[in-house]
Structure formats: C-alpha cells, structure tokens
Design an enzyme around this catalytic site. Structure first.
Site, PDB file in Angstrom:
ATOM      1  N   PHE F  39       0.850  -1.190   0.000  1.00 27.32           N
ATOM      2  CA  PHE F  39       0.000   0.000   0.000  1.00 27.32           C
ATOM      3  C   PHE F  39       0.886   1.239   0.000  1.00 27.32           C
ATOM      4  O   PHE F  39       1.648   1.470   0.946  1.00 27.32           O
ATOM      5  CB  PHE F  39      -0.926  -0.003   1.223  1.00 27.32           C
ATOM      6  CG  PHE F  39      -1.895  -1.155   1.236  1.00 27.32           C
ATOM      7  CD1 PHE F  39      -1.518  -2.395   1.751  1.00 27.32           C
ATOM      8  CD2 PHE F  39      -3.168  -1.019   0.715  1.00 27.32           C
ATOM      9  CE1 PHE F  39      -2.393  -3.480   1.743  1.00 27.32           C
ATOM     10  CE2 PHE F  39      -4.046  -2.088   0.702  1.00 27.32           C
ATOM     11  CZ  PHE F  39      -3.662  -3.320   1.215  1.00 27.32           C
ATOM     12  N   VAL F  77       2.382  -1.565   4.496  1.00 26.95           N
ATOM     13  CA  VAL F  77       2.056  -0.154   4.327  1.00 26.95           C
ATOM     14  C   VAL F  77       3.364   0.632   4.283  1.00 26.95           C
ATOM     15  O   VAL F  77       4.197   0.484   5.170  1.00 26.95           O
ATOM     16  CB  VAL F  77       1.199   0.306   5.527  1.00 26.95           C
ATOM     17  CG1 VAL F  77       0.906   1.786   5.464  1.00 26.95           C
ATOM     18  CG2 VAL F  77      -0.090  -0.509   5.606  1.00 26.95           C
ATOM     19  N   CYS F  78       3.540   1.466   3.286  1.00 33.26           N
ATOM     20  CA  CYS F  78       4.772   2.254   3.154  1.00 33.26           C
ATOM     21  C   CYS F  78       4.916   3.233   4.313  1.00 33.26           C
ATOM     22  O   CYS F  78       4.038   4.061   4.559  1.00 33.26           O
ATOM     23  CB  CYS F  78       4.766   3.036   1.840  1.00 33.26           C
ATOM     24  SG  CYS F  78       6.114   4.233   1.721  1.00 33.26           S
ATOM     25  N   VAL F  79       6.039   3.165   5.002  1.00 39.36           N
ATOM     26  CA  VAL F  79       6.210   3.945   6.237  1.00 39.36           C
ATOM     27  C   VAL F  79       6.200   5.452   5.986  1.00 39.36           C
ATOM     28  O   VAL F  79       5.551   6.199   6.735  1.00 39.36           O
ATOM     29  CB  VAL F  79       7.485   3.518   7.004  1.00 39.36           C
ATOM     30  CG1 VAL F  79       8.739   3.694   6.159  1.00 39.36           C
ATOM     31  CG2 VAL F  79       7.613   4.277   8.310  1.00 39.36           C
ATOM     32  N   ALA F  82       2.776   6.585   5.046  1.00 40.47           N
ATOM     33  CA  ALA F  82       1.860   6.421   6.176  1.00 40.47           C
ATOM     34  C   ALA F  82       2.049   7.523   7.217  1.00 40.47           C
ATOM     35  O   ALA F  82       1.075   8.114   7.697  1.00 40.47           O
ATOM     36  CB  ALA F  82       2.067   5.050   6.812  1.00 40.47           C
TER      37      ALA F  82
END
Lengths: 119, 99, 130, 99, 130, 119
Positions: F39, F77-79, F82
């Site tokens: 994501f 989830v891409c840090v 996010a």
C-alpha cells in the site's frame, strides 16, 4: 466578503489542500472573512493529528490548525465521509470538528462565495 | 462566473469543456492547468479568443513551481498571484471548479 | 461564529447548481454529489443539477454496482422529485457523443444544448462541481 | 504485456496513449475505462484494429455496474470476469497500468 | 512468508521500468515514483525510467516548488547517475507536443520515438506506472 | 504463479482498492499465490482500523484483514507515505504492518507478476 471553502481531496496526494490553504491565506490578507472550511470526501484526511510529515516538508494538518486558531475559522469535517475513512474525534487535530453535510449547504448560503478545491 | 481548470489540457478534456461553457465568464488556470497557458501549444490556441478579450488568467506561483517562465505565456493571458486569485473570485464570482 | 453569522441565515434562498461531469463508480464523486443534493433540499434552496461530459453516465439505466460490492445509488435519482428537486438538466451534446438518448436515462430530465447549459451555469449563485 | 486502462476515453488521453504504445500487447479495459468498449463511439473506432486481432478485452463486472449491456460492446472486444483478468495477467503479463 | 519465498531472492536481477506520465506537483505521483526508483537502485536491479505524455514535465528545468511550500525534487533526477541509474528515456513525440526540446530538461536523457518507447516497454519484466 | 499487488489510492474515493480486492480474490480462486500486497501513497489509508462505513456499504479495511488472515497475505504499508498521512501502529487494522519501500521492490523481484491499481 465572506468566503466559504470546500476541499474534496486529502493532503499530499493532490495539490487541492495546498491550493486551498494558499488561497485562504490570501483571502484573509485581502481583508476578507473565511468563516468556515468544509472537508468532504477524501478531504477529511486533512484532519488527523497523527500525521508526521518529513522534516523538510510542509505540515498540511498543522497549517490548518494554526490558521484556524489565528483567524477563528470553523474547520468542519463531514461525518459520513470521516467515519468511512477512520477520521474520528480521537484523532482530530486542533480546530477541527466533525459535523453533517448541512454545514456545507449552510456556508454555501451564508458566504458570498463558495470556492471549491478538488481533483 | 470565475471558472478554474486544474488539469493539464494534454491529459484531460477539462479545459476544452470549460472553454465550451465559458460564455462571457472568466477563466483562471491553476495547478497542472497552467500548462494550458504556454504559447504555441494546442491549448493556447483554444483559449486565444477569450484571452484576447482579457478574460483568461494563470496562477503565477503554479507556473513558477513547474518551471514555466512567464515570458512563455500566450498573448493576452494575465499572470496573477494568490491575492489576484482572491480578487478574481470576489469580482467575477461565483466560482466553478472544472475538477 | 458570531451571532451575525448565525442570524442572517433563515429564509435566504440561493440558486445552487450541482455540476456533475464524472462517470459513476470509478470515483465517489457522483455518489457524494447526490448526498449534498439531498441535504440541500432540506434547506429549501433553489437547486439545479447539471449533467454533462461523463456525468451523463450517472443517469444511465440498468446500473448494478452491487456486482462490485458497491452501493447502487442510481435509483436515488428517481427519488429527487419527492424532495421537490425537479431541475435536472442534461446536455444534448454530451449525450450524443456517448451514443445515448433520453431513453437510456433512469429519470425524466430536461435536455438542453450547450449554449443553454452555459446560460444556466451563468445564472447560479453557488456552484458545486463533482 | 497486458495493459489496463481505467479512465473514460472521453475524459482523459490514457486510452489513446495506451493504444499508441500497445505494440503486439493486450489491452483490458477496467473501471471507467469500460466506456471505451461501447460500439459506435470514437474510442471503439480507435481500438478496432487490435480488437479485430482478438487483443482487446473488457471487464464484465465493470460494464454491468455501469449499465452497459454486453450486447453493445464493439466487435471483437472480449468480455472477461475477474478470473479472466487474472488469466490475462498470467498469460500475457507483465502488467502495465495506464493510470 | 515461507522460507522458499525468502531464499530465491538474493542475486536475482529483473528489468524494472518506471513509467512516468503525470505532470509534477499537481499530484504526488511523480515524487513517489522517484522514491521507488532510488530504493530500487539499492536492490541492484536493471532500472529504466520512461517519461512520456505529461511525464516529460517532471524533467523541466527551472522548477521551484518551494514557492508553493512544496518539496522541489526536480534536482534529484541529476543524482540518479550517482546510483548507476542511467537509462532515462524521453519520448520525442511527447516533448514536441509540449513545445519542448532536450535543452529544456534538467538532466541528459536518451530521446526515443514512440515506436522505440513501445519496444522498450515490451522488454520489461516489472512495470510500475506513476 | 506468485502475484504481487500495488495499491496507490485510498478506499472509497477511487475504485482502485475495490478492483485490487476483487482481483486478489480471483487470483487466489485460480490457484495462484498472493504473498504480499503493498500500500503506497494514499493507498496507506486502506489500513486504518478506525474506519466505520455505513451499514449498507462494504467495509474495505475489514475485507483486507479477513483476506490476509485466511490466505496468509503480507499487507505492507509504506512507512513514509503512512507517517505523512497519520497512519501509525496505533490505528493499524489486523494483518497490516508498516515497513519500507524496499518491500515493494522486493515483491517486484520475487513475484512472477506485479499488478498495479491506482488513479
């Protein structure tokens, strides 16, 4: 004049939030009132206090909170759009409140101009 | 009526549709819409008529962000800043966003 | 908000136009436009809906978004009359470019040409574009 | 290569650009891209050549959601479901999304 | 993830292409494409960047997104060479349609025509479109 | 075959998440593996457990969590994306984890096909 602002997209992904912010600042500079900004659809993602952008980037949420505090702007987040996307009171940044779509129609009626930023 | 277009005219039909419904209204190009103001492009030709009547504007900060020098903007298109954007809405509103 | 801001509200009626230019289902814009339209009815405003460009697809008969597990909101357009929202304008050129006629639409509308649509837009006091 | 287009050809240039780069690849129309498959439209003409070679597909559930009857789909365009979408990626991948 | 899933990773090199078709700043796509490109360099993949349609605007000289309080990432394209990312393909037709030449670009690129771009795309194993 | 999935848009606003979900379900039905879904950008908004859609609507986040649990899919989830949008461990739905962009490049290498859903 009184300006109402409608924002339909979230922060960072589209320029809409940035354009709306710079427009609002300029409207205030020009001596206008901005009584309310309404956040609709993905626009509700402007309202989370959990955001933590990189140091060298703008903090879109904090900019809204500060502008609202300085100028008494009512930052209203659409409740149905917010629930669907996980924006709730527990994550709301200062200055934002959650309410219904009636608040959008109301500012449409009360403001001299409604200005829309979306995608 | 003040119309805004925020998409590139090479990517979407928004500018074309807006121009077809401009009537005697004003048009301001913002965000990726500012590429429509570059002289010599197909888009610039489409908006030449209202531009010659002084009814087309482009947002300067969005031009500068994208490296489009004001000297390359088509004839008759007026460059405004955000304060100018506000004045256009105040003088020529309501606002219609061709999003 | 100041008292003044609250007080000048009751009774004011403005010409609101909802401009619908996007196809349904690919984005939420069409659905959310309809939500604001329904709320605006409760405020007794002078409401018009304009359908042009891909917005005319919103009114297309036979939609079934349930097959995508999404809400099938097209039938709601038929309910607008019950809220005294009767000004639905569809642009003739947009229909024709898409090979559609009024027979393809879920609800009776007024078909207007581009010049008339332009004039209708210019008459509005508040325009919301979706 | 399997290409997908998810925008309406009346709104963006994505379909046109994809077709210009299709080569001998396959094209699947999904989401709002399915409007490009309606017979008689300008888009349908653009994709007639690869369609006649059996290289153009459209996602049935996206057609049904939008009230586009399969009988109105242009000649040569094949209707597939999500399982068919998966098989196209498996057989003709890599996937390139013209988003 | 299974061991098998982890084990077949080291040493594998694939042809990755990043297809850039959107103008910068109006959306975050251009910036985020560049982020993935930089990471992919660390994985020693065979990386190409394709710029076509409005994607050619990403390479335009003289950008200054700071005026919008946004990140000015265009100079980063010049840093790609330092990561051994040297295959930057720009489509001639896309440049010409926008009245641009290679003199307008921030970085040296290989200009290819549409047929060559099509062939390059068809050679890839992984395509990410932004 | 092994499919990697990349999702670049948030739930509800665009159809991308819905298309990706229906594609993933079909891929599993067809006997393929889907080891990871990544994501990115607004796609990270798929990961919040605070979402509460209307009763008559699909629950996009819960669908992901359930699919991940049933089929052992790694939802990453891409840090950076996010953090910028306020998606943090404290609001993460079951089955999601936050990590770096390297996880996207890695699945691009390891999967037989990478399929992208965006706007």
């Amino acid at each position: 004049m009184r300006f109402g602002i409608l924002i339909n997209e979230g922060p960072y992904q589209h320029q809409a939030s940035d354009s709306a912010y710079l427009f609002t600042k300029a409207a205030l500079e020009e001596g206008h009132e901005v009584p309310r900004i309404f956040f609709y659809m993905d626009g509700v993602n402007n309202a989370t206090r959990l955001q933590e952008p990189q140091q060298d980037d703008r903090n879109i949420v904090r900019r809204w909170s500060q502008l609202a505090e300085t100028h008494g702007i009512d930052l209203v987040v659409c409740v149905a759009a917010a629930l669907r996307r996980g924006i709730k009171d527990e994550v709301l940044a200062p200055g934002f409140r959650i309410s219904g779509l009636g608040q959008l129609v109301e500012i449409g009626i009360q403001a001299d101009r409604l200005v829309t930023f979306g995608d | 009526m003040l119309h805004t277009v925020n998409k590139s005219p090479m990517q979407t039909n928004d500018l074309a549709s807006c121009l077809a419904h401009l009537g005697d209204g004003r048009l301001l190009l913002i965000e990726d819409g500012v590429y429509g103001a570059i002289a010599g492009t197909g888009a610039a030709k489409q908006l030449a008529a209202p531009a010659s009547e002084g009814r087309v504007y482009v947002l300067g900060p969005d031009l500068e962000a994208r490296g489009v020098d004001q000297s390359t903007v088509a004839d008759g298109v007026q460059v405004v800043d955000y304060n100018g954007f506000v004045r256009l809405v105040a003088e020529h509103g309501p606002h219609q966003a061709w999003v | 908000m100041s008292d003044e801001f609250e007080d000048d509200f009751p009774g004011e009626v403005k010409r609101f136009m909802f401009v619908n230019r996007k196809a349904p289902h690919g984005t939420i814009y069409a659905l959310e436009s309809l939500e604001v339209v329904l709320i605006s009815a409760a405020f007794d405003q002078d409401v018009s809906l304009a359908f042009l460009d891909d917005g005319v697809f919103q009114l297309r008969k036979g939609q079934n978004a349930n097959v995508l597990e999404m809400k099938n909101f097209a039938p709601t357009y038929r309910a607008l009359e019950g809220y005294d929202i009767e000004k639905l304008y569809v642009e003739r050129e947009s229909l024709e470019e898409r090979g559609m006629t009024t027979d393809d639409l879920v609800v009776p509308v007024e078909v207007v040409d581009r010049a008339r649509m332009t004039a209708l837009m210019a008459e509005q006091e508040v325009v919301m574009s979706f």
